[in-house]
Write a protein that holds these residues in place. Structure first.
Motif, short mmCIF file in Angstrom:
data_model
loop_
_atom_site.label_atom_id
_atom_site.label_comp_id
_atom_site.label_asym_id
_atom_site.label_seq_id
_atom_site.Cartn_x
_atom_site.Cartn_y
_atom_site.Cartn_z
N VAL A 280 0.84 -1.19 0.00
CA VAL A 280 0.00 0.00 0.00
C VAL A 280 0.88 1.25 0.00
N LYS A 281 1.97 1.23 0.75
CA LYS A 281 2.88 2.38 0.76
C LYS A 281 3.51 2.61 -0.60
N ILE A 282 3.89 1.54 -1.28
CA ILE A 282 4.48 1.67 -2.61
C ILE A 282 3.46 2.24 -3.59
N LEU A 283 2.22 1.73 -3.55
CA LEU A 283 1.19 2.24 -4.44
C LEU A 283 0.85 3.70 -4.13
N PHE A 284 0.88 4.06 -2.85
CA PHE A 284 0.66 5.46 -2.48
C PHE A 284 1.76 6.34 -3.07
N GLY A 285 2.98 5.85 -3.05
CA GLY A 285 4.09 6.59 -3.64
C GLY A 285 3.90 6.81 -5.14
N TRP A 286 3.48 5.77 -5.85
CA TRP A 286 3.23 5.91 -7.29
C TRP A 286 2.08 6.88 -7.55
N THR A 287 1.06 6.84 -6.69
CA THR A 287 -0.06 7.77 -6.84
C THR A 287 0.40 9.20 -6.61
N LEU A 288 1.26 9.38 -5.63
CA LEU A 288 1.80 10.71 -5.35
C LEU A 288 2.63 11.22 -6.53
N TYR A 289 3.45 10.36 -7.12
CA TYR A 289 4.22 10.75 -8.31
C TYR A 289 3.29 11.17 -9.44
N ALA A 290 2.23 10.42 -9.67
CA ALA A 290 1.28 10.76 -10.74
C ALA A 290 0.60 12.10 -10.45
N ALA A 291 0.21 12.33 -9.20
CA ALA A 291 -0.43 13.59 -8.84
C ALA A 291 0.52 14.77 -9.03
N LEU A 292 1.77 14.60 -8.63
CA LEU A 292 2.76 15.67 -8.83
C LEU A 292 3.00 15.93 -10.32
N PHE A 293 3.02 14.87 -11.10
CA PHE A 293 3.20 15.03 -12.55
C PHE A 293 2.06 15.84 -13.15
N PHE A 294 0.82 15.50 -12.78
CA PHE A 294 -0.32 16.22 -13.34
C PHE A 294 -0.39 17.65 -12.81
N ALA A 295 0.01 17.87 -11.57
CA ALA A 295 0.05 19.24 -11.04
C ALA A 295 1.09 20.06 -11.79
N LEU A 296 2.24 19.48 -12.05
CA LEU A 296 3.27 20.16 -12.82
C LEU A 296 2.80 20.43 -14.24
#
Length: 147
Positions: free
Chosen positions: A83-99
């Motif tokens: 779950v922590k790993i998947l949360f990390g990938w979700t956070l990367y995706a969110a940062l990418f879309f915010a950027l």
């Protein structure tokens, strides 16, 4: 533009936006659930593959341990890690879309990108398309009656 046309445009836009909302919520939820299930499946299996080398008969016989309790704790820890790993990938995706959204707001980028049309113009195009389809349907019915 008459009041009747404005109502039709508003109705067409309302229907189109409702359909889009239903579709993106449905598809987004399904895609998210599928990615989560696939990710948990992969990362839990990967964790078992990595840590199963520590579970052999020699080590198990050297130290007395409650195997069922040990496995329960191991599965719980592997699920938490996944779950922590998947949360990390979700956070990367969110940062990418915010950027991406921040870069989209740069005036130089906005000038080069095709602009979205205004809603009344989109509504008129949708209405014209509906009218065209209705006209084609009427012509086909006339042809079928003539034959």
């Amino acid at each position: 533009m008459t009041e009747k046309m404005r109502r039709r445009i508003a109705l067409a836009l309302s229907a189109a936006l409702s359909i889009f909302n239903i579709l993106h919520m449905f598809v987004g939820g399904l895609a998210g659930a599928a990615l989560r299930a696939r990710g948990l499946n992969y990362y839990v299996a990967d964790g078992f593959a990595r840590y199963s080398g520590y579970l052999d008969e020699v080590r198990g016989l050297q130290t007395p341990v409650d195997f069922a309790r040990y496995m329960e704790q191991m599965v719980e820890n592997l699920l938490a890690q996944s779950v922590k790993i998947l949360f990390g990938w979700t956070l990367y995706a969110a940062l990418f879309f915010a950027l991406l959204m921040l870069l989209w707001d740069i005036p130089g980028v906005r000038r080069r990108v095709k602009h979205m049309q205004t809603w009344p113009r989109v509504g008129l195009q949708v209405l014209n398309g509906v009218r065209r389809q209705q006209k084609l349907l009427r012509l086909r019915r006339k042809r079928s009656k003539m034959e």
